[in-house]
Write a protein that holds these residues in place. Structure first.
Motif, PDB file in Angstrom:
ATOM      1  N   GLN A  13      60.936  11.674 -66.017  1.00  0.00           N
ATOM      2  CA  GLN A  13      61.242  12.029 -64.959  1.00  0.00           C
ATOM      3  C   GLN A  13      60.077  12.264 -63.898  1.00  0.00           C
ATOM      4  O   GLN A  13      60.051  12.180 -62.819  1.00  0.00           O
ATOM      5  CB  GLN A  13      62.417  13.107 -64.787  1.00  0.00           C
ATOM      6  N   LYS A  15      57.097  11.207 -64.652  1.00  0.00           N
ATOM      7  CA  LYS A  15      56.142   9.878 -64.468  1.00  0.00           C
ATOM      8  C   LYS A  15      54.797  10.414 -64.711  1.00  0.00           C
ATOM      9  O   LYS A  15      53.675   9.916 -64.305  1.00  0.00           O
ATOM     10  CB  LYS A  15      56.218   9.358 -62.943  1.00  0.00           C
ATOM     11  N   CYS A  38      56.202   4.940 -65.697  1.00  0.00           N
ATOM     12  CA  CYS A  38      56.523   3.687 -65.129  1.00  0.00           C
ATOM     13  C   CYS A  38      56.761   4.006 -63.568  1.00  0.00           C
ATOM     14  O   CYS A  38      57.645   5.105 -63.489  1.00  0.00           O
ATOM     15  CB  CYS A  38      57.866   2.907 -65.839  1.00  0.00           C
ATOM     16  N   ALA A  40      58.994   2.613 -61.589  1.00  0.00           N
ATOM     17  CA  ALA A  40      60.349   2.324 -61.287  1.00  0.00           C
ATOM     18  C   ALA A  40      61.265   3.650 -61.199  1.00  0.00           C
ATOM     19  O   ALA A  40      60.799   4.827 -61.864  1.00  0.00           O
ATOM     20  CB  ALA A  40      61.071   1.516 -62.188  1.00  0.00           C
ATOM     21  N   VAL A  41      62.080   3.794 -60.556  1.00  0.00           N
ATOM     22  CA  VAL A  41      63.346   4.851 -60.781  1.00  0.00           C
ATOM     23  C   VAL A  41      63.565   5.074 -61.773  1.00  0.00           C
ATOM     24  O   VAL A  41      64.096   4.469 -62.534  1.00  0.00           O
ATOM     25  CB  VAL A  41      64.427   4.535 -59.715  1.00  0.00           C
ATOM     26  N   PRO A  42      63.450   6.391 -62.596  1.00  0.00           N
ATOM     27  CA  PRO A  42      63.655   6.450 -63.810  1.00  0.00           C
ATOM     28  C   PRO A  42      65.144   6.531 -64.119  1.00  0.00           C
ATOM     29  O   PRO A  42      66.032   6.844 -63.401  1.00  0.00           O
ATOM     30  CB  PRO A  42      63.457   8.367 -63.840  1.00  0.00           C
ATOM     31  N   PRO A  43      65.621   5.912 -65.374  1.00  0.00           N
ATOM     32  CA  PRO A  43      66.999   5.670 -65.732  1.00  0.00           C
ATOM     33  C   PRO A  43      67.541   6.935 -66.155  1.00  0.00           C
ATOM     34  O   PRO A  43      67.034   8.012 -66.363  1.00  0.00           O
ATOM     35  CB  PRO A  43      66.765   4.938 -66.999  1.00  0.00           C
ATOM     36  N   LYS A  44      69.022   6.790 -66.008  1.00  0.00           N
ATOM     37  CA  LYS A  44      69.856   8.268 -66.496  1.00  0.00           C
ATOM     38  C   LYS A  44      69.412   8.715 -67.946  1.00  0.00           C
ATOM     39  O   LYS A  44      69.250   7.822 -68.775  1.00  0.00           O
ATOM     40  CB  LYS A  44      71.373   7.794 -66.172  1.00  0.00           C
TER      41      LYS A  44
END
Length: 492
Positions: A13, A15, A38, A40-44
């Motif tokens: 979260q 990064k 990464c 990209a938007v962090p996954p759930k």
């Protein structure tokens, strides 16, 4: 670390680049795996699954993220810190032992059965030696696809695949792109190589990194004909399993630029692994500096130049010979002795970059036949050198990537003329032991005294217990208090 789910979630979260290579995040809903940082938007969190290695994520059916390219993360620091069977196995796999000798060869080198090695690697890394080697082949293939104009059949062979079909299937499975699509994507932003046949790539590292003592040490002790500093880059020749190579390494703020010219493309991964090891690029500088900064006498040195690395070597046996040549003489004299040895016994090579590299450092088998009377040094040191070379050539002393550090120390110490200082400097730079310590070194003792630390070896050793397991890094900070050229970034 991957078993600490909450800590891993926080790192993803945030990064946090510090954890790249420590673990990998697989996302159930997308079927991809990423590095912690990464963009990209962090996954759930409910969709996150953590793996200890890229090979484990691939074995579980996940594909590498095209955005953060997790397969290019810095390696786990654990394989440099630890000396157990798993760490030794990982260092040997990075050296291409499984591709050349199979799992049986790996187990033989470690002194275990194949079943024991497979069990230990699976328990800790979630993948066995074949899966780990496969992940490494996939990364090697990607580098060759994106940075060279070689035909795909040559790349498959150079990366270690047994067939074109296996090569195509593996690349498609790991990267969700065919080899041709990978090359097409890379070509959009790629620059043509300055020298035909040269592979150019970036070597990542964990920040911070202070390059002064790292490159300063390598250049100040460079052996003529084997190493040089030219046009802002450290350059050297490499003796490799299938042939030889010449590498040019250039420090940059966020990576080390690497240009490689190889006589056999199968040596690519080994060459990269050795360069990373030499520059200590898989270190965890945050953990090291945090530990050393707890000592008030070291805290200011660390704050002034955080992220110092330990300058290591591409060949432990070569370094051991050079350490003996440098006993009780100046840095310049040690270079002269080594240069004479290279000129007389080294293998001549051509420098594809048009520089001053002319030889490979002599193989131990070649040096085993040298005439000690030709060496311009005291008789006792001649005996030390010839005895050491014989032990290295016969395998009595093993200083390779999979060596047992404790056994290597014992066998070195048993040789005539090799005392504690020589043993520890070989352990630090040749074996890569991050806790090697040189309490009798004059430069260390002077620095300790100036900082108000105990300067007597026994007392300094007791004080340095608080620096474990990073005493080799403390050595770099202490050495850096002097203005010796080994501590200064080279100038043209």
């Amino acid at each position: 670390m991957y078993r600490d789910r909450e800590r891993c979630i926080r790192a993803v979260q945030a990064k946090d680049q510090r954890f790249d290579g420590w673990f990998f995040t697989a996302v159930r809903t997308t079927g991809i795996y990423c590095r912690p940082s990464c963009p990209a938007v962090p996954p759930k969190p409910a969709n996150m699954v953590f793996h200890p290695s890229a090979a484990a994520a691939q074995a579980a059916g996940f594909r590498a993220c095209k955005r953060c390219r997790p397969d290019t993360s810095p390696g786990s620091p654990e394989w440099n810190v630890r000396a157990d069977a798993v760490a030794r196995a990982m260092r040997l796999i990075a050296e291409g032992v499984v591709d050349r000798e199979g799992v049986t060869g790996l187990a033989t080198r470690l002194g275990y059965s194949t079943r024991q090695i497979e069990r230990q690697l699976n328990e800790e890394l979630g993948a066995g030696p074949l899966a780990l080697a496969r992940a490494q082949r996939a990364q090697t293939a990607r580098v060759l696809i994106e940075t060279s104009g070689l035909p795909m059949s040559d790349i498959a062979y150079g990366a270690g695949f047994s067939s074109i079909r296996t090569f195509n299937d593996t690349v498609q499975e790991v990267f969700a792109l065919s080899p041709t699509e990978l090359r097409r994507r890379a070509a959009r932003a790629a620059k043509p190589p300055a020298v035909p046949g040269v592979i150019g790539l970036r070597l990542p590292f964990r920040r911070p990194l202070t390059p002064d003592n790292l490159f300063g040490h390598l250049v100040a002790t460079a052996v003529p004909g084997v190493e040089e500093w030219r046009d802002g880059s450290y350059r050297r020749t490499l003796r490799l399993p299938y042939g030889h190579g010449v590498v040019s390494l250039t420090p940059a703020p966020d990576h080390i630029g690497c240009r490689l010219a190889l006589t056999d493309q199968r040596d690519l991964q080994v060459a990269i692994a050795r360069c990373r090891r030499m520059l200590d690029l898989d270190a965890d500088p945050v953990a090291v500096d945090e530990q050393l900064s707890r000592d008030p006498q070291l805290a200011e040195l660390v704050a002034k130049a955080p992220g110092r690395r330990v300058p290591r070597t591409v060949d432990g046996a070569e370094f051991a010979v050079r350490a003996v040549l440098g006993q009780q003489v100046s840095t310049a004299a040690a270079r002269t002795h080594a240069g004479r040895l290279v000129k007389a016994y080294g293998t001549p090579v051509e420098d594809p970059f048009g520089g001053g590299l002319t030889h490979l450092f002599p193989a131990m088998e070649t040096l085993a036949g040298l005439d000690p009377e030709t060496l311009a040094m005291p008789r006792s040191r001649r005996t030390t050198l010839t005895t050491l070379v014989a032990a290295l050539a016969s395998g009595e002393v093993d200083l390779g990537g999979g060596s047992d550090w404790a056994r290597a120390r014992e066998r070195l110490a048993a040789l005539p003329g090799i005392g504690p200082w020589t043993v520890e400097v070989i352990a630090m730079r040749g074996l890569g032991d991050p806790d090697a310590f040189l309490p009798t070194d004059l430069g260390i003792r002077k620095a300790a005294q100036a900082l108000g630390l105990p300067s007597a070896p026994a007392a300094l050793t007791r004080h340095a217990a608080a620096w474990q397991p990073w005493r080799a890094y403390a050595v770099q900070y202490l050495w850096a208090t002097d203005d010796h050229p080994i501590n200064l970034m080279p100038q043209e």
